[in-house]
Design a protein around this motif. Structure first.
Motif, mmCIF file in Angstrom:
data_model
loop_
_atom_site.group_PDB
_atom_site.id
_atom_site.type_symbol
_atom_site.label_atom_id
_atom_site.label_comp_id
_atom_site.label_asym_id
_atom_site.label_seq_id
_atom_site.Cartn_x
_atom_site.Cartn_y
_atom_site.Cartn_z
ATOM 1 N N GLY A 304 0.719 -1.132 0.005
ATOM 2 C CA GLY A 304 0.064 -0.042 -0.001
ATOM 3 C C GLY A 304 0.912 1.289 -0.032
ATOM 4 N N LEU A 305 1.897 1.243 0.595
ATOM 5 C CA LEU A 305 2.765 2.490 0.788
ATOM 6 C C LEU A 305 3.520 2.665 -0.595
ATOM 7 C CD1 LEU A 305 4.554 1.997 4.491
ATOM 8 C CD2 LEU A 305 2.772 3.749 3.560
ATOM 9 N N LYS A 306 3.411 1.658 -1.463
ATOM 10 C CA LYS A 306 4.288 2.008 -2.862
ATOM 11 C C LYS A 306 3.024 2.941 -3.543
ATOM 12 C CE LYS A 306 6.646 -2.601 -3.388
ATOM 13 N NZ LYS A 306 6.113 -3.898 -4.387
ATOM 14 N N VAL A 307 1.995 2.773 -3.565
ATOM 15 C CA VAL A 307 1.022 3.893 -3.793
ATOM 16 C C VAL A 307 1.129 5.265 -3.398
ATOM 17 C CG1 VAL A 307 -1.305 4.594 -4.538
ATOM 18 C CG2 VAL A 307 -0.609 2.132 -4.645
ATOM 19 N N ALA A 308 1.273 5.384 -1.971
ATOM 20 C CA ALA A 308 1.210 6.469 -1.154
ATOM 21 C C ALA A 308 2.565 7.140 -1.092
ATOM 22 C CB ALA A 308 0.915 6.110 0.265
ATOM 23 N N THR A 439 -13.973 1.666 -1.548
ATOM 24 C CA THR A 439 -14.960 2.650 -2.039
ATOM 25 C C THR A 439 -14.617 4.075 -1.370
ATOM 26 O OG1 THR A 439 -16.466 2.052 -0.464
ATOM 27 C CG2 THR A 439 -16.545 1.049 -2.613
ATOM 28 N N ASN A 440 -13.441 4.270 -0.684
ATOM 29 C CA ASN A 440 -13.129 5.460 -0.057
ATOM 30 C C ASN A 440 -13.195 6.613 -0.888
ATOM 31 O OD1 ASN A 440 -11.205 7.583 1.233
ATOM 32 N ND2 ASN A 440 -11.565 5.995 2.838
ATOM 33 N N GLU A 441 -13.562 7.852 -0.436
ATOM 34 C CA GLU A 441 -13.760 8.990 -1.257
ATOM 35 C C GLU A 441 -12.393 9.361 -1.750
ATOM 36 O OE1 GLU A 441 -14.670 12.501 0.911
ATOM 37 O OE2 GLU A 441 -14.337 11.657 2.776
ATOM 38 N N TYR A 442 -11.193 9.128 -1.072
ATOM 39 C CA TYR A 442 -9.877 9.783 -1.389
ATOM 40 C C TYR A 442 -9.139 8.526 -2.313
ATOM 41 C CZ TYR A 442 -9.946 13.487 2.052
ATOM 42 O OH TYR A 442 -10.307 14.425 2.709
ATOM 43 N N GLU A 443 -8.809 9.132 -3.588
ATOM 44 C CA GLU A 443 -8.216 8.167 -4.415
ATOM 45 C C GLU A 443 -7.029 7.461 -3.862
ATOM 46 O OE1 GLU A 443 -6.440 8.259 -9.275
ATOM 47 O OE2 GLU A 443 -7.046 9.982 -8.133
ATOM 48 N N VAL A 444 -6.107 8.048 -3.133
ATOM 49 C CA VAL A 444 -4.821 7.285 -2.587
ATOM 50 C C VAL A 444 -5.221 6.167 -1.575
ATOM 51 C CG1 VAL A 444 -4.558 8.918 -0.847
ATOM 52 C CG2 VAL A 444 -2.717 7.820 -1.577
ATOM 53 N N ILE A 445 -6.319 6.384 -0.929
ATOM 54 C CA ILE A 445 -6.673 5.455 -0.005
ATOM 55 C C ILE A 445 -7.257 4.148 -0.792
ATOM 56 C CG2 ILE A 445 -8.211 4.848 1.834
ATOM 57 C CD1 ILE A 445 -6.105 6.761 2.692
ATOM 58 N N ARG A 446 -8.154 4.557 -1.838
ATOM 59 C CA ARG A 446 -8.750 3.509 -2.645
ATOM 60 C C ARG A 446 -7.439 2.965 -3.290
ATOM 61 N NH1 ARG A 446 -12.026 7.647 -4.677
ATOM 62 N NH2 ARG A 446 -11.160 7.708 -6.462
ATOM 63 N N ASP A 447 -6.792 3.593 -3.738
ATOM 64 C CA ASP A 447 -5.652 2.553 -4.695
ATOM 65 C C ASP A 447 -4.739 1.784 -3.695
ATOM 66 O OD1 ASP A 447 -6.357 3.827 -6.868
ATOM 67 O OD2 ASP A 447 -4.800 5.535 -6.860
ATOM 68 N N MET A 448 -4.580 2.388 -2.396
ATOM 69 C CA MET A 448 -3.538 1.473 -1.446
ATOM 70 C C MET A 448 -4.638 0.202 -0.986
ATOM 71 S SD MET A 448 -2.330 4.460 1.212
ATOM 72 C CE MET A 448 -1.496 3.387 2.374
ATOM 73 N N ALA A 449 -6.052 0.364 -0.800
ATOM 74 C CA ALA A 449 -6.662 -0.549 -0.457
ATOM 75 C C ALA A 449 -6.651 -1.877 -1.470
ATOM 76 C CB ALA A 449 -8.073 -0.176 -0.133
ATOM 77 N N HIS A 450 -6.759 -1.304 -2.983
ATOM 78 C CA HIS A 450 -6.961 -2.415 -3.923
ATOM 79 C C HIS A 450 -5.453 -3.096 -4.082
ATOM 80 C CE1 HIS A 450 -10.657 -1.841 -6.079
ATOM 81 N NE2 HIS A 450 -10.524 -0.382 -6.000
ATOM 82 N N ARG A 451 -4.371 -2.686 -3.837
ATOM 83 C CA ARG A 451 -3.104 -3.104 -3.823
ATOM 84 C C ARG A 451 -3.026 -4.016 -2.735
ATOM 85 N NH1 ARG A 451 0.763 -0.903 -7.830
ATOM 86 N NH2 ARG A 451 2.208 -1.977 -6.390
ATOM 87 N N MET A 452 -3.276 -3.560 -1.644
ATOM 88 C CA MET A 452 -3.324 -4.406 -0.429
ATOM 89 C C MET A 452 -4.147 -5.417 -0.330
ATOM 90 S SD MET A 452 -2.738 -1.183 2.303
ATOM 91 C CE MET A 452 -2.412 -1.997 3.878
ATOM 92 N N LYS A 453 -5.418 -5.385 -1.054
ATOM 93 C CA LYS A 453 -6.268 -6.517 -0.907
ATOM 94 C C LYS A 453 -5.732 -7.681 -1.785
ATOM 95 C CE LYS A 453 -10.434 -8.187 0.127
ATOM 96 N NZ LYS A 453 -10.413 -9.477 -0.458
ATOM 97 N N VAL A 454 -5.108 -7.411 -2.697
ATOM 98 C CA VAL A 454 -4.536 -8.423 -3.721
ATOM 99 C C VAL A 454 -3.305 -9.139 -2.922
ATOM 100 C CG1 VAL A 454 -2.903 -8.991 -5.670
ATOM 101 C CG2 VAL A 454 -5.099 -7.369 -5.711
ATOM 102 N N LYS A 455 -2.596 -8.677 -2.258
ATOM 103 C CA LYS A 455 -1.728 -9.197 -1.152
ATOM 104 C C LYS A 455 -2.478 -10.112 -0.128
ATOM 105 C CE LYS A 455 2.638 -8.417 -2.733
ATOM 106 N NZ LYS A 455 3.607 -9.463 -2.906
ATOM 107 N N PHE A 456 -3.565 -9.525 0.425
ATOM 108 C CA PHE A 456 -4.042 -10.018 1.463
ATOM 109 C C PHE A 456 -4.793 -11.398 0.917
ATOM 110 C CE2 PHE A 456 -7.908 -11.067 3.838
ATOM 111 C CZ PHE A 456 -7.618 -10.943 5.021
#
Length: 633
Positions: A304-308, A439-456
């Protein structure tokens, strides 16, 4: 042959009490009427170290007084010193053989300062272990002079003697631990990791985790030995297997927790097959390999931090700017005070990019001083990285997003108390949080969540069954909790997942029940547990019993200590309590091995780089035991 006259004999006679009496030779020109002059008795007896002559009394007999109790005794002539010796051995104030061993206590009474050389050697060895002193410590001339000044009777050993004392302590404590682990009815869980010392030499650590006879979770370093290259799966498995045989534990292993590495995967697979050859593992080793949860969590957070990274850039550069010099730090402290805060040089910290939790701590500290950074931007022309209001808001959201990961890492990283029963809930919370953040309103949080969910999904798509068992064995959770968690994630698959966990739990329980199958009868409560599992599965009629574990009320255990609970009900559930000891002992991280590396870094330094590997193991093992003693005493 004519016997010489006594008048010409010059000899030294000894009386019955050991006192030497010298008789003088009579000179030829002396008259018979003149008595010979005596030089007096030569006092060689050690009793005079404890008695003082006080002269003759009215009866003309010599008196002596005890230095300790002041009691007077007749002496001299026919009285000798035997009664004085007897008094020394019974006197409460002086009962010594040497005046150099006497001390005055706070009450003004003489006390012994007798040195127990064996105890002195033992304490010396313990001091060397506790303070990581070099063996050559006993050869230091300054130390030897100081000890001799304190007491001449202390024998300072050589370096080789100290090494021998440390080795004796190691072997004694090792044997005690082997006997303790042989007595417990449960199995032992393991963690292992490889460490590179300052000398670039590899060491492998094997740590045992088990519930002892007092139902306390123990964590003991079994092995800390030199690991010669190559560090392949075959070599690692052989080293661990040899260690298990040395400790007689090859038939008492339950699980092995490892970090995610290809060599570790190969090692555990080889080791599992070796142990299964003799049927030493339960359920054919289905629950043998446990992945380090903290390591998986780190993978997920780093993804997730790669996106942020872009969003964090300005904050990281701001912290770098402030901490670059003492002058800038002082200027920043002035801005903190003017902003109404409290100045500190430790409150703000720079992160280590390879450790995601340090990034979280950097964010948390920087957000606390955002007003000071804004003020610094106005007075320092060289400061060019001040985040905007929107960027600070984004950083706040990122900190809130990472906070559950940080809390979970701290929670599951404990190694001195059971954390396995917390695993399932913490992983479930993370999955729920990731799903909500998609579905977070902030794009950076959404991107972090998507990448982290794949790893999860890669590592935790199927929560480990044996780790789910822990939630069931926690009387506050049980099967109802699993049903709720699975239904919150996916109601369509929840029942299948619960059914799978239930059957795996029953299979494991049967392994423990099989160990006692020679018993003439099975307690009704045990049948109640099995019956409860089967009946909820719908395969057999339920056995009606109020003592079944899964049917017990779980609403009144908020502050319950899980191990204490199973200790209290062990007679009620004898087989199940043993299974609980094993399952709750499983370490879900390799933190214990990493803490052993901290001890290793203190023992094996650049100043002690030539120490032999077997001596490194002795010192680390003894230091680990000393740490445990300090926590239990």
């Amino acid at each position: 042959m004519e016997t010489p006259s006594p008048s010409v004999i010059n000899a030294s006679n000894v009386n019955d009490d050991g006192d030497d009496i010298e008789i003088l030779e009579k000179k030829p020109n002396e008259k018979e009427s003149e008595p010979p002059k005596k030089r007096g008795k030569k006092e060689t007896s050690n009793v005079w170290n404890f008695f003082k002559k006080i002269g003759k009394c009215a009866d003309g007999i010599q008196r002596a007084a005890c230095i300790g109790c002041k009691q007077e005794f007749k002496t001299g002539g026919t009285y000798g010193t035997s009664h004085l010796h007897r008094h020394i051995s019974s006197c409460n104030f002086v009962s010594y053989h040497d005046v150099s061993q006497m001390l005055i206590n706070q009450e003004g009474k003489l006390k012994s300062k007798k040195i127990d050389q064996q105890l002195s050697r033992q304490l010396r060895a313990e001091a060397i272990i506790e303070h990581d002193l070099p063996y050559s410590f006993v050869d230091y001339q300054g130390i030897r002079k100081w000890i001799k000044y304190l007491n001449l009777d202390v024998i300072m050993p050589s370096r080789n003697t100290v090494v021998s004392d440390v080795k004796k302590n190691y072997e004694k404590e090792k044997e005690k631990l082997k006997q303790e682990m042989a007595r417990i009815p449960n199995r032992v869980c393991l963690t292992s990791d490889v460490w590179t010392a300052c000398t670039s030499e590899g060491y492998i650590c094997l740590t045992a985790h088990f519930v002892d006879e007092n139902w306390k979770l123990r964590s003991i370093i079994l092995n800390f030995c030199r690991m010669l290259p190559p560090h392949t799966g075959v070599e690692l498995s052989n080293t661990i297997l040899n260690c298990l045989k040395e400790w007689s534990l090859e038939k008492k292993v339950f699980s092995l927790t490892l970090e995610n590495a290809s060599s570790n995967d190969n090692m555990q697979d080889i080791l599992k097959r070796q142990l299964c050859l003799n049927e030493d593992l339960l359920c054919d080793g289905d629950y043998f390999h446990i992945h380090c949860s903290a390591h998986i969590l780190n993978f997920i957070a780093q993804e997730g931090l790669k996106v942020a990274s872009d969003a964090l850039h300005k904050i990281r550069e701001s912290v770098k700017h402030v901490k670059a010099s003492d002058g800038r730090m002082q200027k920043f402290d002035d801005c903190v005070r003017e902003s109404g805060g409290v100045e500190t040089r430790l409150g703000i910290q720079l992160d280590v990019t390879t450790r995601w939790n340090s990034t979280y701590l950097m964010l948390e500290s920087a957000l606390h001083y955002q007003k000071a950074f804004t003020r610094l931007n106005l007075i320092d022309r060289n400061y060019k990285y001040c985040p905007s209001v929107e960027e600070w808001r984004r950083a706040t959201k990122m900190r809130e997003f990472l906070e559950p990961f940080f809390e979970t890492t701290n929670l599951i990283s404990g190694s001195k108390y059971p954390t396995s029963n917390l695993y399932f809930m913490q992983v479930w919370k993370i999955e729920c949080m990731l799903n909500a953040s998609l579905t977070n309103e902030y794009e950076v949080i959404r991107d972090m969540a998507h990448r982290m969910k794949v790893k999860f999904d890669k590592y935790w798509s199927e929560y480990s069954e044996v780790l789910a068992f822990r939630a069931i064995l926690d009387p506050r959770s049980k099967l109802k909790f699993l049903q709720f968690c699975y239904s919150e994630i996916d109601p369509l698959t929840s029942e299948v997942k619960v059914q799978n966990v239930r059957m795996k739990l029953y299979k494991l329980y049967k392994q423990y029940e099989k160990r006692d199958e020679e018993s003439s009868s099975t307690p009704q409560s045990q049948l109640g547990f099995v019956g409860s599992l089967k009946s909820t599965a719908g395969s057999e009629n339920p056995i009606k019993s109020d003592n079944v574990f899964l049917s017990l009320d779980s609403d009144f255990y908020e502050d319950l200590e899980v191990l204490q609970y199973w200790k209290d009900v062990q007679k009620r559930f004898p087989h199940l309590s043993i299974m609980a000891r094993d399952v709750l002992s499983i370490p879900i991280t390799t933190v214990a091995s990493e803490s052993a590396f901290s001890i290793g870094a203190r023992v094996l330094t650049k100043y002690r780089s030539s120490i032999f590997p077997e001596k490194v193991q002795m010192l680390i093992y003894d230091e680990d035991l000393r740490r445990i003693w300090q926590k239990t005493n």
